[in-house]
Motif scaffolding. Sequence first.
Motif, mmCIF file in Angstrom:
data_model
loop_
_atom_site.group_PDB
_atom_site.id
_atom_site.type_symbol
_atom_site.label_atom_id
_atom_site.label_comp_id
_atom_site.label_asym_id
_atom_site.label_seq_id
_atom_site.Cartn_x
_atom_site.Cartn_y
_atom_site.Cartn_z
ATOM 1 N N ALA A 17 3.727 -24.709 7.925
ATOM 2 C CA ALA A 17 2.712 -24.824 8.971
ATOM 3 C C ALA A 17 1.920 -23.525 9.048
ATOM 4 O O ALA A 17 2.453 -22.440 8.770
ATOM 5 C CB ALA A 17 3.366 -25.112 10.321
ATOM 6 N N ARG A 18 0.686 -23.652 9.436
ATOM 7 C CA ARG A 18 -0.195 -22.477 9.520
ATOM 8 C C ARG A 18 -0.647 -22.281 10.948
ATOM 9 O O ARG A 18 -1.161 -23.207 11.587
ATOM 10 C CB ARG A 18 -1.400 -22.649 8.595
ATOM 11 N N GLY A 19 -0.416 -21.066 11.465
ATOM 12 C CA GLY A 19 -0.815 -20.758 12.831
ATOM 13 C C GLY A 19 -2.285 -20.458 12.958
ATOM 14 O O GLY A 19 -3.028 -20.362 11.970
ATOM 15 N N GLU A 20 -2.718 -20.272 14.204
ATOM 16 C CA GLU A 20 -4.142 -20.020 14.479
ATOM 17 C C GLU A 20 -4.621 -18.730 13.825
ATOM 18 O O GLU A 20 -5.789 -18.585 13.467
ATOM 19 C CB GLU A 20 -4.364 -19.956 15.995
ATOM 20 N N ASN A 21 -3.700 -17.763 13.653
ATOM 21 C CA ASN A 21 -4.089 -16.461 13.084
ATOM 22 C C ASN A 21 -3.926 -16.410 11.570
ATOM 23 O O ASN A 21 -4.018 -15.336 10.969
ATOM 24 C CB ASN A 21 -3.266 -15.345 13.733
ATOM 25 N N GLY A 22 -3.662 -17.558 10.948
ATOM 26 C CA GLY A 22 -3.506 -17.607 9.501
ATOM 27 C C GLY A 22 -2.094 -17.387 9.018
ATOM 28 O O GLY A 22 -1.827 -17.508 7.815
ATOM 29 N N PHE A 23 -1.192 -17.041 9.934
ATOM 30 C CA PHE A 23 0.217 -16.865 9.582
ATOM 31 C C PHE A 23 0.811 -18.192 9.104
ATOM 32 O O PHE A 23 0.633 -19.223 9.734
ATOM 33 C CB PHE A 23 0.974 -16.333 10.797
ATOM 34 N N THR A 24 1.531 -18.142 7.976
ATOM 35 C CA THR A 24 2.152 -19.350 7.423
ATOM 36 C C THR A 24 3.660 -19.301 7.622
ATOM 37 O O THR A 24 4.318 -18.362 7.173
ATOM 38 C CB THR A 24 1.844 -19.494 5.923
ATOM 39 N N ASN A 25 4.191 -20.296 8.299
ATOM 40 C CA ASN A 25 5.630 -20.395 8.547
ATOM 41 C C ASN A 25 6.226 -21.487 7.672
ATOM 42 O O ASN A 25 5.615 -22.535 7.455
ATOM 43 C CB ASN A 25 5.886 -20.734 10.021
ATOM 44 N N ILE A 26 7.432 -21.223 7.148
ATOM 45 C CA ILE A 26 8.134 -22.251 6.393
ATOM 46 C C ILE A 26 9.595 -22.246 6.823
ATOM 47 O O ILE A 26 10.221 -21.185 6.925
ATOM 48 C CB ILE A 26 7.988 -22.054 4.869
ATOM 49 N N SER A 27 10.136 -23.420 7.101
ATOM 50 C CA SER A 27 11.490 -23.505 7.633
ATOM 51 C C SER A 27 12.100 -24.872 7.327
ATOM 52 O O SER A 27 11.400 -25.844 7.054
ATOM 53 C CB SER A 27 11.485 -23.257 9.146
ATOM 54 N N PHE A 28 13.448 -24.908 7.378
ATOM 55 C CA PHE A 28 14.202 -26.144 7.153
ATOM 56 C C PHE A 28 14.222 -27.001 8.414
ATOM 57 O O PHE A 28 14.412 -26.482 9.525
ATOM 58 C CB PHE A 28 15.665 -25.830 6.818
ATOM 59 N N HIS A 29 14.108 -28.320 8.223
ATOM 60 C CA HIS A 29 14.238 -29.247 9.350
ATOM 61 C C HIS A 29 14.740 -30.589 8.839
ATOM 62 O O HIS A 29 14.190 -31.145 7.897
ATOM 63 C CB HIS A 29 12.896 -29.431 10.064
ATOM 64 N N ARG A 30 15.787 -31.091 9.474
ATOM 65 C CA ARG A 30 16.236 -32.429 9.119
ATOM 66 C C ARG A 30 15.246 -33.438 9.709
ATOM 67 O O ARG A 30 14.692 -33.217 10.797
ATOM 68 C CB ARG A 30 17.646 -32.679 9.623
ATOM 69 N N ILE A 31 15.029 -34.523 8.981
ATOM 70 C CA ILE A 31 14.007 -35.496 9.362
ATOM 71 C C ILE A 31 14.572 -36.899 9.185
ATOM 72 O O ILE A 31 14.930 -37.296 8.075
ATOM 73 C CB ILE A 31 12.730 -35.317 8.511
#
Length: 422
Positions: free
Chosen positions: A125-139
């Motif tokens: 996911a990309r935040g408003e300031n351009g920061f990109t987060n990546i993380s594990f999530h069960r779906i």
Amino acid sequence: MIREILMSFDDLVVVREPVEKKFGITRYLLKYKTQPVLFEDVDGWQVAGNIWSTRERIAGYLNVRKKGLTGFITEAMKNPRPFKKMNDAPFLKNSTEDFSLLELPVPRYYPKDGGHYFTSAMVVARGENGFTNISFHRIMVRDEKTAAIRLVPRHLYSMWKDKAEHGEELDVRIIVGNPVHLLLAGATSVPYGVSELEIASKMSEMAFGKPLEVVDVSGIPVPVETELVFEAKITPELVDEGPFVDITGTYDYVRKQPLVVFERMYHVNDPIFHALLPGGYEHYMLMGLPKEPQIYASVKRVVPKVHGVRLTEGGAMWLHAVVSITKQHDGDGKNAILAALAGHPSLKHVVVVDEDIDIYDDREVEWAVATRFQADRDLVVVPNARGSSLDPSATKSLTAKWGIDATKPLDRKEEFERATLQ
């Protein structure tokens, strides 16, 4: 790509007969707990599991010694590096909106599961300031295009909540089938604003001499080496998610979690779906290894000479640890215990040993406890501490934490030395 990685392992198990995604995958992954398994036919798809189920395999792929993994991850967390933007990726060869989650090889692992689950999925996911987060999530799959995603109150949750409070959706990319340096980076705990993609890029530089390569997918960077990519949106709507087996091998409960809508799928030619067995050794490694640097750093602040940290498989690589130190003062062992518990708040039990004990050998650790520990003077107990929500023995996440100081007394060290020929 996963195929090339699997074929490089000399202990690969190949299952050629058709296997059902409901419980069938689980049976094989439980049978071959530490061996990578490639399923050639799961509803016409190829699936792999137990890929990264041992320290040795992870270390070998990353060109580092087993005992050097903690330092390797620590270095990447301290010194993230920019990733390299590319114009193309193998998964972009196949793109469609005409797909159904029900037709994918998403496993149902155990009878009481709430549904079929993506377990190795990572969310970009990309935040408003351009920061990109990546993380594990069960779906948890609900129907052809929707699923429930488990969000714990960390970075992605914060990004989603900011949108949801305004009635908006969070645009994300869900990726499956990723290299191990990306998997490890995605499980690290770093301050908001530090991109796990850049941590993975540093790992790639150290292991392979090149940065992580990414490609833009409708405005969000996605690693080039991933097998399957989904354009999706996490909505403000909440639906039931669970029950599901967590790292301890016990069931988590049903919660209200965000609804995610899948819109487009990309995949490489002949993709391999990564099935991460919940509560299996691969789960242990990918969730536990990135926590060892936290414990190491915390202990290092109170004891200068720290030789290693190991979250143990017997403690699901989450609740139990062993720490090796060189004592300089009496009391260092107990200080190391308290620092380890602070470094990983989910930790419930820690054994501190001298540098002559191999922390990766359970028999050596037990020998140290047997010969260097007395409960009336070397046991540390912290009652009613905040612990892990994954511990079924805890009461409302309150637990008794305890540590064993199995180090030699400084004034009697020679009495505790093991006989050797050297």
